[in-house]
Design an enzyme around this catalytic site. Structure first.
Site, PDB file in Angstrom:
ATOM      1  N   ASP A  57      -1.312 -12.446   8.268  1.00 49.55           N
ATOM      2  CA  ASP A  57      -2.517 -12.356   7.460  1.00 49.55           C
ATOM      3  C   ASP A  57      -3.351 -13.608   7.689  1.00 49.55           C
ATOM      4  OD1 ASP A  57      -3.693 -10.675   4.989  1.00 49.55           O
ATOM      5  OD2 ASP A  57      -4.062 -12.812   4.653  1.00 49.55           O
ATOM      6  N   TYR A 114     -12.729 -16.894   0.613  1.00 54.75           N
ATOM      7  CA  TYR A 114     -11.579 -16.567  -0.238  1.00 54.75           C
ATOM      8  C   TYR A 114     -11.211 -17.745  -1.142  1.00 54.75           C
ATOM      9  CZ  TYR A 114     -10.850 -12.275   2.405  1.00 54.75           C
ATOM     10  OH  TYR A 114     -11.012 -11.039   2.967  1.00 54.75           O
ATOM     11  N   ARG A 131       7.584  -1.948   4.497  1.00 55.50           N
ATOM     12  CA  ARG A 131       6.863  -2.651   3.432  1.00 55.50           C
ATOM     13  C   ARG A 131       7.446  -2.313   2.061  1.00 55.50           C
ATOM     14  NH1 ARG A 131       5.049  -4.589  -0.297  1.00 55.50           N
ATOM     15  NH2 ARG A 131       2.887  -5.103  -0.836  1.00 55.50           N
TER      16      ARG A 131
END
Length: 340
Positions: free
Chosen positions: A72, A147, A36
């Site tokens: 995700d 969201y 990452r």
């Protein structure tokens, strides 16, 4: 292939209890942080080679009985014609929240193979490497809608509930588009080779049971009904903070109900009928000393002994501050105590 996880999903007899963790590929692993550190989170999600690498890390390190695709839940929302950003310390952000008829009208229902080919390519790469089943996943429509409406994460879900109660027709239009997108996305994952599918309803527990039955559950039921027409892979539905919602979630159509830690798994099993269950160790329990942690694992296994099928998991994602050694302790203890 070790198919113990799939057998447990189907309620078949297994030689031992399979175990995997939500967020098992992630920030608690130094190996993940090394990957990452070289790229942004969105770039990582869109790189099949890197996603394959980080998906495999916890399998190779700890011997989990299933892998979950690294991605995700908001990736398909970006494909719906939305700008998505990830900010350090804040998480996902939609700079242009969806709160008007115009904003809903501008959303598209994308072709997942055309707009998210990196997800399907990751699945295909993983199938060449894995000796355990691969779980594909998506967010549930209600959770995804929060969201879009809030512009990111929320504590109070003001904009979400405001639209639900003030503009239910517009809310339904938004949820229907998200549902159509999610249904196609999961079907594409199954076609690519995912051997099970999990639907994450991370924010379902903010709803009263009656509101959940009206404003969230029907969309999950629709997705699962669509999936049943094209695939027979096991489907897991996880409604976080959903202990009060079990009388509703049992009607979603899933094979397996994921449980958070807020209910004793034995009590949940009495309520779920002909469903396998997944869960439900408190992620914070991984901070216990080894002996106490192993004792808690054994108690949970004992409490779940009458389930139609049991997949050992945490009641939510593993926390970034967790020592990887504790993950190893839990996996070894589950396997040892359940008979592997």
């Amino acid at each position: 292939m070790n198919d113990t996880f799939l057998k447990a999903c189907r309620g078949e007899k297994t030689d031992y209890t399979p175990v995997w963790f939500m967020r098992q590929a992630g920030r608690y692993l130094p190996e993940y942080r090394a990957v990452r550190g070289k790229t942004t989170f969105l770039e990582l999600c869109k790189s099949p080679e890197l996603c394959t690498e980080v998906t495999l890390q916890p399998i190779n390190l700890f011997g989990f009985d299933a892998a979950i695709l690294f991605s995700d839940i908001l990736i398909p929302m970006e494909a719906m014609n939305l700008k998505l950003e990830f900010h350090e310390g804040r998480g996902p952000v939609f700079p242009d929240p969806v709160r008007t008829q115009k904003a809903v009208d501008e959303l598209i229902v994308p072709d997942p193979d055309a707009t998210m080919p990196f997800v399907m390519e990751t699945i295909k790469l993983l199938l060449k490497e894995l000796k355990v089943p691969l779980i594909g996943f998506s967010g549930a429509p209600f959770t995804l809608a929060t969201y879009l409406l809030e512009g990111g994460s929320s504590k109070f879900f003001y904009e979400t509930k405001k639209m639900m109660f003030e503009s239910p027709v517009l809310y339904h239009e938004l949820l229907q588009k998200i549902t159509d997108c999610t249904s196609l996305y999961l079907q594409a994952q199954a076609r690519a080779g995912a051997q099970a599918l999990q639907i994450f309803d991370s924010w379902a527990g903010v709803l009263a049971p009656g509101d959940y039955a009206r404003f969230a559950l029907p969309y999950v039921q629709s997705i699962i009904k669509d999936l049943r027409q094209v695939t027979d892979v096991p489907i897991i539905y996880f409604a976080n903070n959903g202990s009060t919602l079990i009388p509703n979630t049992v009607t979603a159509g899933a094979d397996v109900l994921g449980l958070d830690w807020r209910i004793n798994i034995k009590d949940a099993i009495d309520k779920v009928g002909n469903h396998a269950v997944q869960g439900n160790l408190d992620p914070m329990a991984l901070f216990l000393p080894q002996e106490a942690l192993e004792k808690r694992v054994k108690q949970l296994l004992d409490d779940a002994s009458q389930a139609k099928g049991h997949i050992f998991n945490l009641g939510h994602g593993i926390l970034p501050q967790t020592s990887p050694d504790k993950a190893r302790i839990v996996v070894d203890a589950v396997h040892r105590f359940s008979g592997k």
